[in-house]
Scaffold this motif. Structure first.
Motif, PDB file in Angstrom:
ATOM      1  N   SER A 186      -0.673   3.294  -9.707  1.00  0.00           N
ATOM      2  CA  SER A 186      -0.033   2.225  -9.872  1.00  0.00           C
ATOM      3  C   SER A 186       1.554   2.905 -10.044  1.00  0.00           C
ATOM      4  N   LEU A 187       2.916   1.982  -8.926  1.00  0.00           N
ATOM      5  CA  LEU A 187       3.953   1.937  -9.493  1.00  0.00           C
ATOM      6  C   LEU A 187       4.858   1.175  -9.848  1.00  0.00           C
ATOM      7  N   ASP A 188       6.182   1.592 -10.199  1.00  0.00           N
ATOM      8  CA  ASP A 188       7.100   1.650 -10.773  1.00  0.00           C
ATOM      9  C   ASP A 188       7.969   0.782  -9.908  1.00  0.00           C
ATOM     10  N   ARG A 189       8.583  -0.608 -10.236  1.00  0.00           N
ATOM     11  CA  ARG A 189       9.053  -1.244  -9.688  1.00  0.00           C
ATOM     12  C   ARG A 189      10.476  -1.251  -9.407  1.00  0.00           C
ATOM     13  N   LEU A 232       4.752  -1.764   3.169  1.00  0.00           N
ATOM     14  CA  LEU A 232       4.393  -2.625   2.949  1.00  0.00           C
ATOM     15  C   LEU A 232       4.901  -2.082   1.029  1.00  0.00           C
ATOM     16  N   VAL A 233       4.928  -1.072   0.511  1.00  0.00           N
ATOM     17  CA  VAL A 233       5.841  -0.606  -0.820  1.00  0.00           C
ATOM     18  C   VAL A 233       6.547  -1.966  -0.064  1.00  0.00           C
ATOM     19  N   THR A 234       7.255  -1.574   0.389  1.00  0.00           N
ATOM     20  CA  THR A 234       8.869  -2.213   0.338  1.00  0.00           C
ATOM     21  C   THR A 234       9.123  -4.054   0.264  1.00  0.00           C
ATOM     22  N   ASN A 235       8.114  -3.908   1.190  1.00  0.00           N
ATOM     23  CA  ASN A 235       8.053  -5.622   1.488  1.00  0.00           C
ATOM     24  C   ASN A 235       7.293  -6.128  -0.511  1.00  0.00           C
ATOM     25  N   ALA A 236       6.448  -5.678  -0.584  1.00  0.00           N
ATOM     26  CA  ALA A 236       6.193  -5.848  -1.923  1.00  0.00           C
ATOM     27  C   ALA A 236       7.225  -5.469  -3.490  1.00  0.00           C
ATOM     28  N   LEU A 237       8.477  -4.422  -3.278  1.00  0.00           N
ATOM     29  CA  LEU A 237       9.370  -5.057  -4.003  1.00  0.00           C
ATOM     30  C   LEU A 237      10.453  -5.946  -4.105  1.00  0.00           C
ATOM     31  N   ARG A 238      10.185  -5.846  -2.538  1.00  0.00           N
ATOM     32  CA  ARG A 238      10.961  -7.130  -1.797  1.00  0.00           C
ATOM     33  C   ARG A 238      10.531  -8.682  -2.174  1.00  0.00           C
ATOM     34  N   HIS A 239       9.254  -8.957  -2.390  1.00  0.00           N
ATOM     35  CA  HIS A 239       8.399 -10.344  -1.853  1.00  0.00           C
ATOM     36  C   HIS A 239       7.543 -10.473  -2.981  1.00  0.00           C
ATOM     37  N   GLY A 240       7.520  -9.514  -3.606  1.00  0.00           N
ATOM     38  CA  GLY A 240       5.972  -9.926  -4.650  1.00  0.00           C
ATOM     39  C   GLY A 240       6.821  -9.700  -5.486  1.00  0.00           C
ATOM     40  N   ALA A 241       5.949  -9.503  -6.569  1.00  0.00           N
ATOM     41  CA  ALA A 241       6.282 -10.362  -8.260  1.00  0.00           C
ATOM     42  C   ALA A 241       4.860  -8.583  -9.211  1.00  0.00           C
ATOM     43  N   GLY A 242       5.720  -8.121  -9.927  1.00  0.00           N
ATOM     44  CA  GLY A 242       4.434  -7.526 -11.091  1.00  0.00           C
ATOM     45  C   GLY A 242       4.524  -6.330 -10.223  1.00  0.00           C
ATOM     46  N   THR A 243       3.257  -5.631 -11.122  1.00  0.00           N
ATOM     47  CA  THR A 243       2.730  -4.642 -10.449  1.00  0.00           C
ATOM     48  C   THR A 243       1.994  -4.231  -9.963  1.00  0.00           C
ATOM     49  N   ILE A 244       2.916  -2.960  -8.867  1.00  0.00           N
ATOM     50  CA  ILE A 244       2.249  -3.086  -7.239  1.00  0.00           C
ATOM     51  C   ILE A 244       1.750  -1.569  -7.935  1.00  0.00           C
ATOM     52  N   ASP A 303       0.039  -6.150  -5.521  1.00  0.00           N
ATOM     53  CA  ASP A 303       0.880  -7.183  -5.876  1.00  0.00           C
ATOM     54  C   ASP A 303       0.732  -8.385  -6.372  1.00  0.00           C
ATOM     55  N   ASP A 304       1.283  -8.885  -7.627  1.00  0.00           N
ATOM     56  CA  ASP A 304       1.139  -9.954  -8.501  1.00  0.00           C
ATOM     57  C   ASP A 304       1.672 -11.066  -8.068  1.00  0.00           C
ATOM     58  N   SER A 305       1.628 -11.317  -6.639  1.00  0.00           N
ATOM     59  CA  SER A 305       2.287 -12.156  -6.245  1.00  0.00           C
ATOM     60  C   SER A 305       1.383 -13.334  -5.237  1.00  0.00           C
ATOM     61  N   PRO A 306       1.305 -14.577  -5.058  1.00  0.00           N
ATOM     62  CA  PRO A 306       0.046 -14.956  -4.269  1.00  0.00           C
ATOM     63  C   PRO A 306       0.413 -15.423  -2.696  1.00  0.00           C
ATOM     64  N   LYS A 362      -2.007 -10.473  -4.355  1.00  0.00           N
ATOM     65  CA  LYS A 362      -2.619 -10.326  -3.162  1.00  0.00           C
ATOM     66  C   LYS A 362      -2.259  -8.827  -2.709  1.00  0.00           C
ATOM     67  N   THR A 363      -3.121  -8.300  -1.540  1.00  0.00           N
ATOM     68  CA  THR A 363      -3.329  -7.284  -1.554  1.00  0.00           C
ATOM     69  C   THR A 363      -3.187  -7.446   0.358  1.00  0.00           C
ATOM     70  N   VAL A 364      -1.960  -6.685   0.634  1.00  0.00           N
ATOM     71  CA  VAL A 364      -2.087  -6.598   1.565  1.00  0.00           C
ATOM     72  C   VAL A 364      -2.131  -5.021   2.232  1.00  0.00           C
ATOM     73  N   TRP A 365      -3.008  -5.376   3.382  1.00  0.00           N
ATOM     74  CA  TRP A 365      -3.740  -4.128   4.281  1.00  0.00           C
ATOM     75  C   TRP A 365      -3.383  -3.750   5.437  1.00  0.00           C
ATOM     76  N   PHE A 366      -3.797  -2.326   5.442  1.00  0.00           N
ATOM     77  CA  PHE A 366      -3.770  -1.888   7.103  1.00  0.00           C
ATOM     78  C   PHE A 366      -5.180  -0.929   7.381  1.00  0.00           C
ATOM     79  N   GLU A 367      -5.690  -0.489   8.397  1.00  0.00           N
ATOM     80  CA  GLU A 367      -7.040   0.656   8.843  1.00  0.00           C
ATOM     81  C   GLU A 367      -5.693   0.786   9.844  1.00  0.00           C
ATOM     82  N   LEU A 368      -6.049   2.785   9.689  1.00  0.00           N
ATOM     83  CA  LEU A 368      -5.773   2.967  10.834  1.00  0.00           C
ATOM     84  C   LEU A 368      -7.262   4.251  11.037  1.00  0.00           C
ATOM     85  N   ALA A 369      -7.334   5.142  13.252  1.00  0.00           N
ATOM     86  CA  ALA A 369      -8.647   5.385  13.091  1.00  0.00           C
ATOM     87  C   ALA A 369      -8.238   6.691  12.635  1.00  0.00           C
TER      88      ALA A 369
END
Length: 169
Positions: free
Chosen positions: A48-51, A87-99, A116-119, A156-163
């Motif tokens: 869990s990260l601080d907002r 992704l964390v920066t986007n959650a801070l700027r556009h999301g809500a609640g716990t990250i 984050d808590d934003s739908p 929602k969860t925003v995600w990516f994968e790398l090889a």
């Protein structure tokens, strides 16, 4: 016991799409969520990260530490750090609640999820010339194998994968 073991609680179960959503075009086409299904997630860890703006720095440090502990190659690790920060920066700027930052490793990929808590789904934007915003999701789409988002009952969860080129230890 190292710092990663102290800071890393057991990872929550994540919902993974059967077929990942991808960016449609570079003109801001919206992503469509995909049906969620469980899959073998290998080894996971989450924090869990601080907002606050320091969360991006914290995510970089945690990512480097965890991927280093898993012996992920340096190039993949640096790309992962960059994209996780986006992704964390986007959650801070556009999301809500716990990250929550989650990393999962399998024999062939590492997967980052930021919850984050934003739908509201992620929305790729067109960057203005000289503008400071609008490039993060384009960067993720360019460097990740796949990326998308999974709607959750709360947020929602925003995600990516790398090889990966190294076997997890």
């Amino acid at each position: 016991m190292d710092l990663i073991e102290i800071l890393a609680p057991a990872a929550p179960a994540l919902e993974y799409p059967q077929q990942p959503a991808t960016v449609g075009d570079q003109h801001g086409e919206r992503l469509r969520p995909t049906a969620a299904a469980s899959r073998d997630t290998g080894t996971s860890t989450a924090w869990s990260l601080d907002r606050d703006p320091a969360a991006a720095h914290q995510a970089r440090d945690l990512t480097r530490g965890q991927l280093g502990a898993w012996r992920i190659d340096e190039d993949c690790c640096e790309t992962a750090v960059l994209l996780a920060t986006e992704l964390v920066t986007n959650a801070l700027r556009h999301g809500a609640g716990t990250i929550v930052l989650t990393w999962t490793v399998t024999s062939s990929t590492v997967r980052c999820g930021v919850t984050d808590d934003s739908p509201q789904p992620p929305r790729p934007r067109t960057a203005e010339p000289g503008g400071e915003n609008g490039r993060g999701l384009q960067l993720i789409a360019s460097l990740a194998l796949v990326w998308g988002y999974s709607p959750l009952s709360r947020g929602k969860t925003v995600w990516f994968e790398l090889a990966v080129t190294a076997e997890p230890q």
